[in-house]
Design an enzyme around this catalytic site. Structure first.
Site, PDB file in Angstrom:
ATOM      1  N   ASN A  87       0.805  -1.225   0.000  1.00  0.00           N
ATOM      2  CA  ASN A  87       0.000   0.000   0.000  1.00  0.00           C
ATOM      3  C   ASN A  87       0.843   1.283   0.000  1.00  0.00           C
ATOM      4  OD1 ASN A  87      -2.422   1.782   0.972  1.00  0.00           O
ATOM      5  ND2 ASN A  87      -0.907   1.954   2.617  1.00  0.00           N
ATOM      6  N   TYR A 154       4.351   9.224 -11.051  1.00  0.00           N
ATOM      7  CA  TYR A 154       3.275   8.456 -10.398  1.00  0.00           C
ATOM      8  C   TYR A 154       2.480   7.628 -11.426  1.00  0.00           C
ATOM      9  CZ  TYR A 154      -0.604   7.627  -7.092  1.00  0.00           C
ATOM     10  OH  TYR A 154      -1.556   7.054  -6.270  1.00  0.00           O
TER      11      TYR A 154
END
Ligand code: NAP
Length: 252
Positions: A87, A154
């Site tokens: 995560n 990203y």
């Protein structure tokens, strides 16, 4: 016995997923640089174990030492099922491509792509040797499939984790291990990652007004709700589609 290894447990979605696992009686091994006393208390209340492994996932030698320790500890549990939830991630650098410094680019990919891949590889290998069932989840983003001005790092690191998910899942299918690997796009949530996005400049991130509006119009979901959807997917074990990129938006 089921146990879950989760990265980025100090706050945000990782904390919610850890909390929901603990509340459902699953032992949690949590990784992040900062500790989380709320999870310690939730574990005590639910009579399950919570163990924190302080680690900078930006540092490969720290990861290698930690993985050895985790494998030793997991062996003591002799779990029937091991979950790994990758995560932890960052959104920065938020900059147009020509402005990105090499070091910040390398740091970004180390945390968002290399660390989760190392953890998945190592825990898959461990699970095959230990004969426990394994379900791995890579937390991804809609940015993996949509180019966003200022988010080249990203968008690329999350696209990479999606393709890794599909490739590792394919291998496990061919090898008939029964291990499953999926990705989960949690959608937009009210966390510190969104604060970072809102504090960037319009020059580096041209969609900033839209993201400020998400917050103002209360469109950011809370992490407990999103984490709960992931737990529901995982609980329906037989229905989990190996290699699938799950999207939270399909559950609302
Ligand atoms: N928030 C959103 O709207 C959104 C949207 C789509 C996808 N996602 C994805 O959802 C996941 C969770 O995001 P979030 O919003 O919950 O993030 P967050 O609130 O910023 O939390 C990030 C977590 O990652 C950990 N972390 C960061 N750098 C680390 C490092 N070098 N070593 C170890 N741990 C590190 C942090 O712990 P420490 O600082 O204590 O180390 C923290 O627990 C991420 O994969 C993100 O890409 C988020």
């Amino acid at each position: 016995m089921k146990i879950a290894l989760i990265t980025g447990v100090s706050k945000g979605l990782g904390e919610s997923i850890a909390k929901l696992f603990l509340e459902s009686g699953i032992h949690v091994l949590g990784i992040s640089r900062n500790s989380n006393n709320r999870l310690v208390k939730i574990a005590q209340k639910n009579n399950v174990n919570y163990q924190h492994y302080p680690c900078d996932l930006g540092n490969i030698s720290e990861i290698e030492k930690m993985v050895e320790k985790i494998q030793e500890d997991v062996r003591h549990y002799s779990p029937t099922l091991l979950y790994l939830i990758n995560n932890a991630a960052v959104v920065e650098p938020i900059k147009q491509v020509t402005q990105i410094d090499n070091k910040e680019l390398a740091d970004h990919f180390q945390l968002n792509t290399i660390a989760p891949i190392i953890l998945m590889n190592k825990m898959l290998q461990f699970s095959s040797e230990s004969n426990n069932a394994f379900i791995g989840v890579n937390i991804t983003s809609g940015a993996a499939e949509r180019p966003i001005y200022g988010w080249s790092a990203y968008c690329s690191s999350k696209a990479s984790i999606n393709m890794y998910t599909k490739t590792a899942a394919l291998e496990q299918l061919v090898l008939k291990t029964g291990h499953k690997i999926i990705a989960f796009n949690p959608g937009i949530m009210d966390t510190s990652m969104q604060q970072t996005i809102r504090s960037s400049s319009k020059e580096s991130f041209i969609e900033i007004d839209k993201f400020k509006e998400y917050k103002e119009k209360k469109q950011l979901r809370d992490t407990d709700t999103v984490g709960g959807i992931l737990i529901d997917i995982l609980n329906d074990e037989a229905s989990i589609e190996n290699g699938k990129i799950y999207d939270v938006n399909e559950y609302f």
